[in-house]
Design a protein around this motif. Structure first.
Motif, PDB file in Angstrom:
ATOM      1  N   ARG A 123       0.814  -1.218   0.000  1.00  0.00           N
ATOM      2  CA  ARG A 123       0.000   0.000   0.000  1.00  0.00           C
ATOM      3  C   ARG A 123       0.846   1.266   0.000  1.00  0.00           C
ATOM      4  O   ARG A 123       0.546   2.237  -0.681  1.00  0.00           O
ATOM      5  CB  ARG A 123      -0.915  -0.034   1.226  1.00  0.00           C
ATOM      6  CG  ARG A 123      -2.186   0.711   1.068  1.00  0.00           C
ATOM      7  CD  ARG A 123      -3.112   0.408   2.216  1.00  0.00           C
ATOM      8  NE  ARG A 123      -2.617   0.953   3.486  1.00  0.00           N
ATOM      9  CZ  ARG A 123      -3.307   0.894   4.624  1.00  0.00           C
ATOM     10  NH1 ARG A 123      -4.494   0.300   4.655  1.00  0.00           N
ATOM     11  NH2 ARG A 123      -2.813   1.401   5.725  1.00  0.00           N
ATOM     12  N   SER A 124       1.913   1.245   0.777  1.00  0.00           N
ATOM     13  CA  SER A 124       2.723   2.455   0.911  1.00  0.00           C
ATOM     14  C   SER A 124       3.700   2.630  -0.252  1.00  0.00           C
ATOM     15  O   SER A 124       4.287   3.689  -0.419  1.00  0.00           O
ATOM     16  CB  SER A 124       3.502   2.416   2.222  1.00  0.00           C
ATOM     17  OG  SER A 124       4.396   1.315   2.203  1.00  0.00           O
TER      18      SER A 124
ATOM     19  N   ALA B 136      -5.587   6.010  -4.258  1.00  0.00           N
ATOM     20  CA  ALA B 136      -5.437   6.089  -2.800  1.00  0.00           C
ATOM     21  C   ALA B 136      -6.303   5.084  -2.049  1.00  0.00           C
ATOM     22  O   ALA B 136      -6.084   4.839  -0.861  1.00  0.00           O
ATOM     23  CB  ALA B 136      -5.758   7.504  -2.335  1.00  0.00           C
ATOM     24  N   ASN B 137      -7.287   4.516  -2.720  1.00  0.00           N
ATOM     25  CA  ASN B 137      -8.150   3.546  -2.030  1.00  0.00           C
ATOM     26  C   ASN B 137      -7.574   2.135  -1.987  1.00  0.00           C
ATOM     27  O   ASN B 137      -8.174   1.225  -1.414  1.00  0.00           O
ATOM     28  CB  ASN B 137      -9.514   3.482  -2.722  1.00  0.00           C
ATOM     29  CG  ASN B 137     -10.292   4.750  -2.507  1.00  0.00           C
ATOM     30  OD1 ASN B 137     -10.252   5.333  -1.417  1.00  0.00           O
ATOM     31  ND2 ASN B 137     -10.975   5.211  -3.544  1.00  0.00           N
ATOM     32  N   TYR B 138      -6.437   1.977  -2.594  1.00  0.00           N
ATOM     33  CA  TYR B 138      -5.824   0.636  -2.691  1.00  0.00           C
ATOM     34  C   TYR B 138      -5.655   0.012  -1.304  1.00  0.00           C
ATOM     35  O   TYR B 138      -5.013   0.591  -0.427  1.00  0.00           O
ATOM     36  CB  TYR B 138      -4.469   0.782  -3.387  1.00  0.00           C
ATOM     37  CG  TYR B 138      -3.662  -0.489  -3.574  1.00  0.00           C
ATOM     38  CD1 TYR B 138      -4.152  -1.548  -4.328  1.00  0.00           C
ATOM     39  CD2 TYR B 138      -2.399  -0.607  -3.008  1.00  0.00           C
ATOM     40  CE1 TYR B 138      -3.396  -2.690  -4.520  1.00  0.00           C
ATOM     41  CE2 TYR B 138      -1.625  -1.745  -3.202  1.00  0.00           C
ATOM     42  CZ  TYR B 138      -2.132  -2.785  -3.959  1.00  0.00           C
ATOM     43  OH  TYR B 138      -1.375  -3.918  -4.148  1.00  0.00           O
ATOM     44  N   LEU B 139      -6.269  -1.131  -1.115  1.00  0.00           N
ATOM     45  CA  LEU B 139      -6.182  -1.899   0.142  1.00  0.00           C
ATOM     46  C   LEU B 139      -6.514  -1.062   1.373  1.00  0.00           C
ATOM     47  O   LEU B 139      -5.997  -1.301   2.462  1.00  0.00           O
ATOM     48  CB  LEU B 139      -4.791  -2.534   0.292  1.00  0.00           C
ATOM     49  CG  LEU B 139      -4.411  -3.536  -0.804  1.00  0.00           C
ATOM     50  CD1 LEU B 139      -2.960  -4.010  -0.617  1.00  0.00           C
ATOM     51  CD2 LEU B 139      -5.348  -4.748  -0.824  1.00  0.00           C
TER      52      LEU B 139
ATOM     53  N   ASN C 194     -10.764  -3.525  -3.173  1.00  0.00           N
ATOM     54  CA  ASN C 194      -9.874  -2.351  -3.181  1.00  0.00           C
ATOM     55  C   ASN C 194      -8.550  -2.674  -3.868  1.00  0.00           C
ATOM     56  O   ASN C 194      -7.483  -2.258  -3.420  1.00  0.00           O
ATOM     57  CB  ASN C 194      -9.621  -1.832  -1.761  1.00  0.00           C
ATOM     58  CG  ASN C 194     -10.838  -1.145  -1.171  1.00  0.00           C
ATOM     59  OD1 ASN C 194     -11.473  -0.326  -1.834  1.00  0.00           O
ATOM     60  ND2 ASN C 194     -11.186  -1.497   0.056  1.00  0.00           N
ATOM     61  N   VAL C 195      -8.629  -3.459  -4.931  1.00  0.00           N
ATOM     62  CA  VAL C 195      -7.430  -3.751  -5.726  1.00  0.00           C
ATOM     63  C   VAL C 195      -7.662  -3.266  -7.152  1.00  0.00           C
ATOM     64  O   VAL C 195      -8.754  -3.398  -7.689  1.00  0.00           O
ATOM     65  CB  VAL C 195      -7.085  -5.259  -5.757  1.00  0.00           C
ATOM     66  CG1 VAL C 195      -6.381  -5.667  -4.488  1.00  0.00           C
ATOM     67  CG2 VAL C 195      -8.318  -6.096  -5.998  1.00  0.00           C
ATOM     68  N   SER C 196      -6.652  -2.697  -7.732  1.00  0.00           N
ATOM     69  CA  SER C 196      -6.766  -2.148  -9.082  1.00  0.00           C
ATOM     70  C   SER C 196      -6.588  -3.250 -10.129  1.00  0.00           C
ATOM     71  O   SER C 196      -6.153  -4.361  -9.823  1.00  0.00           O
ATOM     72  CB  SER C 196      -5.705  -1.073  -9.292  1.00  0.00           C
ATOM     73  OG  SER C 196      -4.422  -1.670  -9.273  1.00  0.00           O
TER      74      SER C 196
END
Lengths: 287, 202
Positions: A93-94, A103-106, A129-131
Motif C-alpha cells: 500500500r505504501s 489512494a483507495n488501494y487496500l 480495493n485492488v486495481s
C-alpha cells in the motif's frame, strides 16, 4: 465433445449420496477436490468447456465463441493477496505507484502487511480495493491472467444445475436482487456460496470482478467515435423496454466496467484468475 | 416472465450504493477519457520503433511527447488522427525553441501486423522526421496496459480492423498526462497550450 462430461463430478456426487455409506462419503470427499482441480498445476481451478454465448455489447450481436479455459473456483482472498505483497514490496500500500493504484488501494487493511483486527475473518474473504494493474501483477506471479470479459460472462451464465441458465427469469432475478442490495462492510467467504454446475463459486452475489479487457466494452465496430457508449446504453435500454429483462444484469456489469479506470481500487471489486486451456506463451513483461 | 418495472427501478436507484459513488454503474463516463494518474513511463513493457530498435516507453521522455494509438492498416480514423497530429506539429514548428522540445509518437494497437517495416513505411509516407517522430509497436499486453493507462478503449472487430477511441495525449517529460484531445478534428487550442506549458516545466 471432450468436455461434455464436465458435469460428472456433481452428478456422481449426488448419486453416491443417495447410497450413502460413511465409507463412500469419505471416498467422495477425498476424490472431489481432485476432480474439481483439473488445472495443469493442480490448483484450485476448474475447466470451463468451450462454447458460445451472445454478449450484450453490440446491438444484434452474434454469438461469441469462447475457447475452453481454466477459471479459479473462488475470487482471490485477502490472505492470498497478503502473501503476494509480502513477497513483492512494490505492490504494498505504501509503495505502489499512483499509475497502478489510487489512494483507495487496500484501504480496508490496517497497514502494509496488516489485515487489522478482523484478520481472521478477512483472510478468507475476497480481496477488494485492488486495481486492475494490481490484479494482473498478482495473477502473473501464479502464471495466471484475468479472464477476458467474454470468458467471464460466459462462465457466469451457469447456475448450480445448468451451464446456461440465462433463459430462466429466476436466474436473472437472483442476480438483480443482489445488485439491489446495499453493500456490506464484511464479505462472506466464497465457500459459503453454492458451487455452480462446474464447481465455480460466487461469480454472482459476492463481489464484482475485474476482467482483462474491461476497457473494450464501450466501442462497436460501426463507430470509431467516442460517443458510442451512450448508444450502447440505449440499446440495452431498448432491450429493457421491450420487456426482456434477461440482459439487464449483464447491462449493469457492462456499465459498471465502463466506469472503471485501470488504477481504481473499489470497495466491492475483486478478481479471480484464469488460464488458457492451451496456453500460448503470455507475452507480457509487467512491472 | 417479465420483471416488474418497479423492481428494475428500485434496482437502478439502489445500485449506486453498491458500486461506490464515483464508480456508479448508472453514471455515464464523462467525455474525458478515464486517464490514470501517475507516470505512463512506469510501464515497463517493451516496444520496437520504426528502425526495429528495442525501446521502453520511458525512452520517449526525452521530449514533451504527443501520442496517438492506432494501427497502420487503418483506413478510416487513423489517417485523420495522424493528420490531426501533423497539424499540431505544424503549429508547434512555428516556434523553433518549442519545436526542439516536442516529440510525436504513433503507437500501434496491432502488434501482430505492425512490424518495423510497416512503421517505416508510415514514416516514409508522412515524411516524419526521425528526430521528432518515434513510431512504436509492441506486444498485446503492453498495448492493453498502455491503452488502459491512457483511458483508451479498443477492441478487435475483425481480423483486419479495430474499433478504438481517438485520443491525442500530451505527456510531460515525467510521463504524466498534461492534456488529452478527444475525437477527430477537435479544437487543438488547449492541446497547444498544454504542450507549451509542459515544455516550460522542468
Amino acid at each position: 465433445m471432450r468436455w461434455a462430461n464436465d458435469r460428472l463430478p456433481l452428478e456422481a456426487f449426488c448419486k453416491l449420496r443417495i447410497r450413502q455409506t460413511v465409507k463412500t462419503l469419505f471416498i467422495v470427499l477425498a476424490v472431489l477436490p481432485i476432480l474439481a482441480t483439473s488445472s495443469p498445476n493442480g490448483e484450485d481451478m476448474v475447466l470451463i468447456p468451450g462454447g458460445s454465448y451472445t454478449p450484450l455489447y453490440e446491438k444484434d450481436a452474434a454469438a461469441v465463441t469462447v475457447e475452453p479455459f481454466y477459471l479459479d473456483v473462488s475470487p482471490v482472498t485477502n490472505g492470498q493477496y497478503l502473501e503476494f505483497v509480502r513477497a513483492h514490496p512494490e505492490w504494498r500500500r505504501s509503495q505502489i505507484k499512483t499509475l497502478f493504484a489510487d489512494a483507495n488501494y487496500l484501504k480496508h487493511w490496517a497497514g502494509d502487511l496488516d489485515l487489522g483486527p478482523d484478520a481472521a475473518q478477512l483472510a478468507d474473504a475476497p480481496v477488494t480495493n485492488v486495481s486492475w494493474f494490481a490484479a494482473r501483477a498478482y495473477l502473473k506471479t501464479l502464471g495466471k491472467r484475468l479472464p477476458n470479459m467474454d470468458e467471464w460472462e460466459y462462465a457466469a451464465c451457469a447456475d448450480e444445475t445448468r451451464p446456461d441458465a440465462t433463459a430462466d427469469p429466476e436466474f436473472h432475478r437472483r442476480i438483480l436482487n443482489w445488485y439491489g442490495k446495499p453493500n456490506t462492510e464484511k464479505f462472506p467467504t466464497a465457500a459459503s456460496f453454492p458451487a455452480d454446475v462446474r464447481g465455480v463459486r460466487a461469480l454472482h452475489g459476492l463481489v464484482w470482478e475485474w476482467v482483462r479487457d474491461f476497457n473494450n466494452a464501450t466501442v462497436t465496430g460501426e463507430s470509431r467515435g467516442d460517443t458510442t457508449l451512450e448508444r450502447n446504453l440505449f440499446c440495452a435500454g431498448g432491450a429493457l423496454s421491450a420487456g426482456d429483462p434477461s440482459n439487464y444484469a449483464a447491462f449493469m456489469r457492462y456499465a459498471f466496467r465502463s466506469s472503471l479506470k485501470g488504477n481504481y481500487a473499489v470497495g466491492n471489486l475483486g478478481f479471480r484468475g484464469a488460464r488458457s486451456f492451451n496456453p500460448t506463451p503470455d507475452t507480457n513483461p509487467t512491472p | 416472465m417479465k420483471l416488474p418495472i418497479l423492481t428494475l427501478l428500485t434496482t437502478l436507484l439502489a445500485f449506486p450504493v453498491l458500486a461506490e459513488d464515483r464508480a456508479a454503474a448508472t453514471t455515464l463516463p464523462a467525455e474525458k477519457p478515464a486517464v490514470a494518474d501517475g507516470s505512463i513511463y512506469d510501464l515497463t513493457s517493451e516496444w520496437h520503433d520504426q528502425d526495429g530498435k528495442k525501446i521502453t516507453l520511458s525512452d520517449l521522455g526525452d521530449k514533451v511527447r504527443v501520442i496517438v494509438m492506432g494501427y497502420t492498416s487503418c483506413k478510416y480514423a487513423c489517417p485523420r488522427l495522424i493528420a490531426d497530429l501533423v497539424a499540431i506539429e505544424t503549429e508547434v514548428k512555428n516556434d523553433t525553441a518549442l519545436s526542439a522540445q516536442v516529440g510525436y509518437s504513433f503507437i500501434s494497437i496491432d502488434p501482430e501486423k505492425d512490424t518495423p517495416e510497416k512503421l517505416k513505411a508510415l514514416e516514409t509516407q508522412y515524411q516524419f522526421t526521425p528526430d521528432h517522430w518515434k513510431l512504436l509497436s509492441g506486444d498485446e499486453d503492453g498495448v492493453l496496459e498502455l491503452a488502459v493507462a491512457l483511458g483508451m478503449k479498443y477492441r478487435k472487430t475483425s481480423p483486419l480492423d479495430f474499433a478504438h477511441s481517438n485520443i491525442i495525449t500530451v505527456l510531460r517529460r515525467d510521463g504524466s498526462i498534461a492534456h488529452q484531445q478527444v475525437g477527430l478534428e477537435a479544437d487543438k487550442t488547449d492541446t497547444l497550450t498544454a504542450i507549451r506549458s509542459a515544455a516550460e516545466a522542468p
